[in-house]
Design a protein around this motif. Structure first.
Motif, short mmCIF file in Angstrom:
data_model
loop_
_atom_site.label_atom_id
_atom_site.label_comp_id
_atom_site.label_asym_id
_atom_site.label_seq_id
_atom_site.Cartn_x
_atom_site.Cartn_y
_atom_site.Cartn_z
N ASP A 270 0.83 -1.20 0.00
CA ASP A 270 0.00 0.00 0.00
C ASP A 270 0.88 1.25 0.00
OD1 ASP A 270 -2.16 1.62 0.02
OD2 ASP A 270 -2.76 1.21 2.08
N GLU B 201 -7.91 -3.65 1.69
CA GLU B 201 -6.60 -3.91 2.27
C GLU B 201 -6.59 -5.28 2.92
OE1 GLU B 201 -6.02 -0.75 5.03
OE2 GLU B 201 -5.25 0.64 3.51
N ASP B 202 -5.46 -5.98 2.80
CA ASP B 202 -5.28 -7.29 3.42
C ASP B 202 -4.17 -7.17 4.45
OD1 ASP B 202 -5.05 -9.89 4.15
OD2 ASP B 202 -4.45 -10.66 2.19
N LYS B 203 -4.56 -6.96 5.70
CA LYS B 203 -3.58 -6.77 6.77
C LYS B 203 -3.11 -8.09 7.37
CE LYS B 203 -5.35 -2.21 7.96
NZ LYS B 203 -5.86 -1.31 9.03
N SER B 204 -3.71 -9.19 6.91
CA SER B 204 -3.31 -10.49 7.45
C SER B 204 -2.21 -11.15 6.64
CB SER B 204 -4.53 -11.43 7.48
OG SER B 204 -5.00 -11.68 6.15
N PHE C 162 -2.37 -4.20 -0.64
CA PHE C 162 -3.49 -3.44 -1.17
C PHE C 162 -3.97 -4.10 -2.45
CE2 PHE C 162 -5.44 0.02 -3.63
CZ PHE C 162 -6.30 0.55 -2.68
N LEU D 51 3.82 -5.78 6.30
CA LEU D 51 3.30 -4.89 5.27
C LEU D 51 1.82 -5.15 5.02
CD1 LEU D 51 6.15 -4.94 2.59
CD2 LEU D 51 5.60 -3.09 4.19
N THR D 52 1.10 -4.11 4.68
CA THR D 52 -0.31 -4.24 4.32
C THR D 52 -0.42 -4.36 2.81
OG1 THR D 52 -1.07 -2.94 6.22
CG2 THR D 52 -2.57 -3.13 4.34
#
Length: 218
Positions: A127, A153-156, A165, A162-163
């Motif tokens: 991101d 967003e994929d925060k997992s 996007f 890192l996130t």
């Protein structure tokens, strides 16, 4: 002789359908409802209940949860005598911020612009601030309209904190296409941007129903 008679019969049926459609929608008003508010169970049910109670019907709709909020867009038709009352009711719906836009009958539009090109664009990567603007700016520079767009967003993702996007959508350009329109040039620009931002950005041509190329110049 029989062919001419058959053609007249087809035209006559088409005219009858248009007349019937005109009479069937002449007492209706078409409204785009745009509502957003804190997410909770029952938002769609509550909104559509108001439409039904006012004698209306839901046509096209889109809904999505954004963060802790829920957004809903609906195209509804309602008797003209109930239009003002419905708009007041949805605007006063507790916990929701709703706007109403009166529009025309979508079925009354006989001519739609011919699409010269349709493409599916996708982005996946780290991101960055302004990432959506930078991608859509390239599309706009080449006179591509965005018909659909979704981002999340994929925060997992296990990539050192890192996130990731994700962005995807459909872009179209009307025919006839502008001189020099070339999807390869657009793809190259998107790929260059992706390299700069450590992202994978693609643009794939969408084929039409006849499995031919999705763009043409004439």
């Amino acid at each position: 002789m029989l062919t001419a008679f058959a053609n007249r019969a087809v035209v006559s049926r088409q005219v009858q359908k248009r007349i019937l459609r005109a009479f069937s929608t002449s007492d209706k008003e078409f409204i785009v409802l745009n509502a957003v508010g804190p997410d909770r169970p029952g938002i769609v049910s509550d909104m559509t209940k108001l439409v039904v109670e006012h004698g209306g019907n839901v046509g096209e709709s889109q809904a999505s949860r954004l963060g802790s909020h829920f957004g809903l867009m609906m195209l509804v038709n309602v008797p003209k005598s109930q239009s003002s009352s419905l708009q007041t009711a949805v605007v006063e719906m507790p916990g929701m911020s709703t706007t109403c836009y009166v529009t025309g009958d979508p079925d009354a539009v006989e001519v739609t612009p011919r699409v010269g090109y349709t493409g599916h664009f996708m982005l996946e990567g780290a991101d960055h601030p302004g990432i959506v603007h930078k991608v859509t700016n390239i599309l706009a520079k080449h006179r591509l309209n965005i018909d659909e767009l979704k981002t999340f967003e994929d925060k997992s993702a296990p990539y050192g904190g890192l996130t990731l996007f994700h962005m995807g959508g459909i872009a179209t350009s009307p025919a006839p296409l502008a001189n020099g329109f070339d999807p390869k040039v657009i793809r190259d620009e998107l790929q260059k941007l992706g390299d700069e931002m450590n992202c994978d950005i693609t643009l794939e041509d969408i084929l039409d129903d006849k499995d031919s190329a999705s763009f043409y110049s004439g």
